[in-house]
Design an enzyme around this catalytic site. Structure first.
Site, PDB file in Angstrom:
ATOM      1  N   ARG A 206      36.668 -42.290  17.286  1.00 41.70           N
ATOM      2  CA  ARG A 206      36.369 -41.028  17.961  1.00 41.70           C
ATOM      3  C   ARG A 206      37.153 -40.904  19.252  1.00 41.70           C
ATOM      4  O   ARG A 206      37.282 -39.848  19.808  1.00 41.70           O
ATOM      5  CB  ARG A 206      34.876 -40.970  18.281  1.00 41.70           C
ATOM      6  CG  ARG A 206      34.078 -40.384  17.161  1.00 41.70           C
ATOM      7  CD  ARG A 206      32.634 -40.332  17.532  1.00 41.70           C
ATOM      8  NE  ARG A 206      32.118 -41.673  17.832  1.00 41.70           N
ATOM      9  CZ  ARG A 206      30.929 -41.888  18.368  1.00 41.70           C
ATOM     10  NH1 ARG A 206      30.161 -40.875  18.697  1.00 41.70           N
ATOM     11  NH2 ARG A 206      30.496 -43.119  18.596  1.00 41.70           N
ATOM     12  N   VAL A 210      44.562 -45.941  16.464  1.00 32.27           N
ATOM     13  CA  VAL A 210      45.061 -47.302  16.582  1.00 32.27           C
ATOM     14  C   VAL A 210      46.329 -47.453  15.742  1.00 32.27           C
ATOM     15  O   VAL A 210      46.374 -47.015  14.591  1.00 32.27           O
ATOM     16  CB  VAL A 210      43.988 -48.332  16.164  1.00 32.27           C
ATOM     17  CG1 VAL A 210      44.528 -49.748  16.270  1.00 32.27           C
ATOM     18  CG2 VAL A 210      42.749 -48.173  17.043  1.00 32.27           C
ATOM     19  N   ASP A 324      27.724 -50.319  21.116  1.00 35.53           N
ATOM     20  CA  ASP A 324      28.201 -49.612  19.923  1.00 35.53           C
ATOM     21  C   ASP A 324      28.521 -50.611  18.808  1.00 35.53           C
ATOM     22  O   ASP A 324      29.555 -50.529  18.162  1.00 35.53           O
ATOM     23  CB  ASP A 324      29.439 -48.766  20.277  1.00 35.53           C
ATOM     24  CG  ASP A 324      29.681 -47.638  19.273  1.00 35.53           C
ATOM     25  OD1 ASP A 324      28.792 -47.392  18.425  1.00 35.53           O
ATOM     26  OD2 ASP A 324      30.759 -47.018  19.331  1.00 35.53           O
TER      27      ASP A 324
HETATM   28  P1  ADP Z   1      37.526 -46.088  18.719  1.00 32.62           P
HETATM   29  O1  ADP Z   1      37.115 -46.420  20.117  1.00 32.62           O
HETATM   30  O2  ADP Z   1      38.347 -44.863  18.653  1.00 32.62           O
HETATM   31  O3  ADP Z   1      36.350 -46.116  17.778  1.00 32.62           O
HETATM   32  P2  ADP Z   1      38.321 -48.692  17.709  1.00 32.62           P
HETATM   33  O4  ADP Z   1      38.758 -49.676  18.729  1.00 32.62           O
HETATM   34  O5  ADP Z   1      36.920 -48.844  17.186  1.00 32.62           O
HETATM   35  O6  ADP Z   1      38.546 -47.231  18.276  1.00 32.62           O
HETATM   36  O7  ADP Z   1      39.353 -48.695  16.501  1.00 32.62           O
HETATM   37  C1  ADP Z   1      39.285 -47.733  15.440  1.00 32.62           C
HETATM   38  C2  ADP Z   1      39.638 -48.382  14.108  1.00 32.62           C
HETATM   39  O8  ADP Z   1      40.983 -48.886  14.158  1.00 32.62           O
HETATM   40  C3  ADP Z   1      38.774 -49.597  13.752  1.00 32.62           C
HETATM   41  O9  ADP Z   1      37.595 -49.210  13.079  1.00 32.62           O
HETATM   42  C4  ADP Z   1      39.715 -50.379  12.851  1.00 32.62           C
HETATM   43  O10 ADP Z   1      39.692 -49.843  11.541  1.00 32.62           O
HETATM   44  C5  ADP Z   1      41.094 -50.109  13.454  1.00 32.62           C
HETATM   45  N1  ADP Z   1      41.482 -51.174  14.403  1.00 32.62           N
HETATM   46  C6  ADP Z   1      41.173 -51.214  15.714  1.00 32.62           C
HETATM   47  N2  ADP Z   1      41.701 -52.287  16.321  1.00 32.62           N
HETATM   48  C7  ADP Z   1      42.359 -52.978  15.374  1.00 32.62           C
HETATM   49  C8  ADP Z   1      43.103 -54.219  15.374  1.00 32.62           C
HETATM   50  N3  ADP Z   1      43.246 -54.926  16.492  1.00 32.62           N
HETATM   51  N4  ADP Z   1      43.644 -54.646  14.211  1.00 32.62           N
HETATM   52  C9  ADP Z   1      43.478 -53.910  13.082  1.00 32.62           C
HETATM   53  N5  ADP Z   1      42.791 -52.745  13.018  1.00 32.62           N
HETATM   54  C10 ADP Z   1      42.220 -52.270  14.134  1.00 32.62           C
HETATM   55 MG    MG Z   2      35.230 -47.706  17.283  1.00 29.38          MG
END
Ligand code: ADP
Ligand code: MG
Length: 496
Positions: A206, A210, A324
């Site tokens: 949201r 990434v 979260d």
């Molecule tokens: P947001 O704060 O927008 O929810 P997240 O940090 O939860 O962002 O990352 C969103 C999605 O991106 C995760 O659910 C995962 O699928 C992917 N993702 C995030 N970080 C990584 C990572 N270091 N390696 C691989 N996939 C990642």
């Molecule tokens: Mg997230």
């Protein structure tokens, strides 16, 4: 010619804002790849009405690890739009960067911002009077930072070189400009951010998108925050830089930076990359055996217990609550363990002041995973333990998601399901969740087959003790960790 000048520097915490001008935009010199929009004629750009010209100068490391000054000139949007470069002292850490802005056609041709004195940690070498550094001092500074960069590169390399790595990597090298915290020296972080190459988008949350990227041939993940989400970026960066934050079950932080000149700003967070992606995505296709399930569960709880723990002492770690916890915010590592990610909503407990340092953003957690007291708005935000208890509730749901994908001896497992799937709509409202979790006090059901498998029966008991309606009755993360260790030991004995 009179310039309306605005200067930001590492020592100027409170910048005076330039008065906003309406009417037509102005023409500015633009130079530096990121500052010039495609097709900008003759090295110039035009601002929106009320915009400014700027010149920024910052120290970066070149490919040889030497400090060089990077000058960028270009156009800035009016003050009220987004995170402004002219206010970039709001970046959580201070780095050697200075910006000057002005508001007449091509006025930035005459701007020559000078960097402030470097903090003593960067180099011991004094600068010559009058702001100019003597060649000797510059050389010493360059050498110092080059050494730091080499240390950092070595540190990064060691961190990801395979199985011999200890659970908590060695203490990071001395911090160049913030003086404390986990991670690389800030100057190196900025340089890493400049050297990454984006490859492909791998996930959307949201609060940002990434990307898979490479840094000097190594894969890294880059979270690019939406411009409206600077509070989440700020918060997540702050949390990752907390002292003693590093743990093998917490996503490994590499660097954070705010880039942007011209009419856009990008907030980046660079972390280790995990090719299996989130636990939520992984469990869609993979069925676990008991050992795999217990390894994952144990690692998640270990990460959470570390986060929740406070370590006393001068270089101690504050207790942190995630707020979260869910399978989309947990990543699957190649060794079968997991790492907790996404700290945009986390809170810390400041023991000296007996205070919760609440995230300054308005973001709320994910409704599906919200504890009854959060749905009810009964959670006491001044009591840090309350946040931990809410995390443990969400953890219970994640354990349940894991259990469904763990095959018993007959090879059976349930298909993947989100908690409360079928009980609430796909994007449940507060009211939907409240009706099920608070009023009906429903919880996910343990499938009948779990009772016949001691590890799954144990997992079901633990999940139930995590999602208890009454928060103080819930287990602590540390308690869950110990119980899972016991389950693992028992199931290993059975395997022999
Ligand atoms: P947001 O704060 O927008 O929810 P997240 O940090 O939860 O962002 O990352 C969103 C999605 O991106 C995760 O659910 C995962 O699928 C992917 N993702 C995030 N970080 C990584 C990572 N270091 N390696 C691989 N996939 C990642
Ligand atoms: Mg997230």
């Amino acid at each position: 010619m009179r310039f309306e000048r605005h200067m930001m520097s590492a020592s100027n915490k409170k910048p005076t804002l330039l008065p906003l001008r309406k009417g037509r935009g102005i023409l500015c010199e633009c130079s530096g790849a990121s500052a010039c929009p495609d097709g900008a004629p003759n090295g110039t750009c035009s601002t929106q009405p009320g915009g400014y010209c700027f010149v920024s100068v910052e120290e970066v490391l070149d490919d040889n690890g030497l400090v060089v000054l990077d000058r960028t000139a270009g156009c800035l949007p009016p003050d009220e739009s987004g995170f402004m470069q002219c206010k970039s002292s709001q970046v959580p850490h201070q780095h050697p960067k200075v910006i000057e802005c002005c508001s007449r056609d091509l006025c930035n041709r005459r701007l020559h911002p000078a960097l402030p004195e470097p903090p003593p940690e960067v180099t011991e070498a004094p600068r010559a009077a009058g702001g100019g550094a003597s060649p000797g001092a510059l050389a010493a500074a360059a050498l110092g930072v080059a050494l730091l960069a080499a240390l950092a590169a070595l540190w990064l390399l060691l961190r990801r070189r395979g199985p011999k790595r200890p659970p908590s990597p060695p203490a990071p090298p001395p911090d160049a400009s913030s003086g404390s915290g986990s991670g690389l020296p800030l100057l190196v972080q900025r340089t890493v951010a400049k050297q990454i190459q984006m490859l492909e988008s791998i996930g959307k949350g949201r609060y940002g998108e990434v990307w898979l990227a490479t840094w000097r041939g190594e894969k890294v993940a880059v979270k690019v925050f939406f411009t409206t989400e600077e509070a989440s970026w700020f918060r997540e960066t702050e949390i990752y830089q907390t002292v003693l934050m590093r743990h093998e079950n917490i996503l490994g932080f590499i660097a954070a930076d705010i880039k942007g000149t011209g009419s856009w700003t990008q907030m980046l967070l660079i972390t280790d990359y995990h090719e299996h992606g989130s636990l939520h995505d992984y469990l869609q296709t993979v069925v676990l055996d008991t050992n795999g399930m217990l390894t994952m569960a144990y690692s998640i709880v270990s990460g959470l217990a570390h986060l929740h723990m406070d370590i006393f002492g001068t270089k101690g770690k504050p207790a942190i609550a995630h707020r979260d916890i869910k399978s989309k915010n947990i990543l699957v590592k190649r060794n079968g363990q997991c790492a907790i990610a996404d700290f945009g909503l986390a809170v810390r407990y400041v023991a000296e002041r007996d205070e919760v340092d609440i995230a300054p953003n308005t973001r709320v957690g994910t409704r599906r995973y919200m504890a009854p007291e959060v749905l009810d708005e009964r959670l006491d935000v001044t009591n840090f333990e309350a946040f931990k208890m809410a995390d443990v509730y969400s953890l219970g749901l994640v354990l349940w998601e894991l259990g469904r994908r763990c095959a018993t001896e007959d090879g059976r497992a349930e298909p993947y399901a989100l908690p409360y799937a079928g009980r609430v709509p796909p994007d449940p409202s507060f009211e939907d969740m409240h009706a099920v979790v608070v009023r009906a006090r429903e919880r996910p059901a343990a499938p009948a087959r779990w009772a016949r498998s001691p590890p799954l029966a144990g997992l079901a008991r633990l999940a139930a003790e995590c999602w208890h309606h009454n928060p103080p009755v819930r287990l602590t993360a540390l308690r869950v960790k110990k119980s899972l260790a016991r389950l693992r030991a028992d199931s290993a004995v059975k395997l022999v």
